[in-house]
Design an enzyme around this catalytic site. Structure first.
Site, PDB file in Angstrom:
ATOM      1  N   CYS A  75      41.707  36.341 -12.012  1.00 16.90           N
ATOM      2  CA  CYS A  75      42.132  35.531 -10.866  1.00 16.90           C
ATOM      3  C   CYS A  75      43.231  34.597 -11.344  1.00 16.90           C
ATOM      4  CB  CYS A  75      40.947  34.749 -10.320  1.00 16.90           C
ATOM      5  SG  CYS A  75      41.369  33.545  -9.030  1.00 16.90           S
ATOM      6  N   CYS A 190      48.453  38.106  -7.253  1.00 21.49           N
ATOM      7  CA  CYS A 190      47.055  37.889  -6.871  1.00 21.49           C
ATOM      8  C   CYS A 190      46.360  39.219  -7.103  1.00 21.49           C
ATOM      9  CB  CYS A 190      46.943  37.465  -5.408  1.00 21.49           C
ATOM     10  SG  CYS A 190      45.234  37.406  -4.774  1.00 21.49           S
TER      11      CYS A 190
END
Length: 276
Positions: A75, A190
């Site tokens: 992440c 992302c």
């Protein structure tokens, strides 16, 4: 003979599956625990100090339960904010983080026009600006913050219908033309975004390189495991484990269980995390 390494992969939701997939290609002999903090998703809605505390709590519980040999933080937001604190709290445990793949995008760009497609928080973060300054100083870099794509990717993984128009609207700002040159590389900053890669390619107004950091993360995981554990192979006949846990404690829908199975995580292998 040595035991197989145990690798924990952590994300706010399902985006880390794109990283898990690449690690498993290089380390098929490993045991895996995939932890999705779906109860905290999306991380972009959290303040920085609260999010750091959240990540430390969830990852701490994961480490206590599973005693992994390495943790991959799949992440961008969690990596840029909490990775230093994670390494300080568990100094003997290797952590591999995720950062926007600005450097490889700049290296492959011929037009010297690249876009960084990210969450609004990643776009605004000083860390991203530092990467651009260090590795893409001779490029025109277009920062595109999307507040919808990560959620759209989650919905798609859960079998919900996603309209092409919604995805097209989010990626449209990535495509720029100037003085005869056009964007030719888009950084997927992302880990959720590669889940929609097929749609991105189909809906793009012209072909570009969609730069996914997952293969580079997987190589880094492999390198760190070699440094810490060596090149061990599992004992003959020893069953490998590939499990997933969810902080929401919700039972995965049949559609999500089927999606997880495509990544080598079967519904019967799911374990719910203790409340986080």
């Amino acid at each position: 003979m040595v035991r197989p390494p145990k690798i924990a992969v952590f994300d706010s939701g399902l985006g880390g599956l794109t990283v898990f997939r690449e690690i498993a290609k290089i380390r098929p002999e490993a045991d895996y625990i995939y932890c999705a903090d779906d109860a905290g998703f999306p991380y972009g809605s959290w303040g920085e100090s609260a999010l750091i505390e959240r990540v430390l709590g969830v990852v701490g519980g994961l480490i206590e339960r599973e005693t992994p040999d390495l943790v991959a933080v799949a992440c961008n937001t969690a990596s840029t904010l909490a990775l230093p604190q994670l390494r300080a709290r568990w100094p003997r445990l290797p952590f591999v983080g995720t950062v926007p793949a600005v450097k490889p995008a700049a290296q492959m760009s011929r037009s010297r026009m690249i876009s960084v497609l990210a969450t609004p928080g990643t776009v605004a973060r000083d860390y991203t600006q530092k990467l651009i300054s260090e590795f893409a100083g001779d490029c025109e870099v277009n920062l595109v913050g999307s507040s919808r794509l990560a959620r759209l990717a989650e919905q798609a993984m859960r079998g919900e219908k996603i309209e092409d128009e919604a995805i097209a609207q989010e990626i449209a700002p990535c495509f720029q033309e100037k003085k005869g040159a056009r964007t030719d590389a888009v950084v997927l900053a992302c880990t959720h975004y590669p889940l929609l890669a097929d749609s991105f390619e189909r809906l793009a107004p012209w072909p570009v390189a969609w730069v996914d950091p997952a293969p580079a993360i997987a190589r880094r995981v492999d390198d760190m495991l070699r440094q810490s554990l060596g090149d061990g192979e599992p004992r003959p006949g020893e069953p490998l484990s590939r499990r997933a846990c969810f902080t929401s404690n919700e039972t995965p829908t049949p559609e999500l269980a089927s999606a997880l199975a495509r990544y080598g995580l079967t519904a019967s292998a799911l374990e719910q995390a203790a409340g986080a």
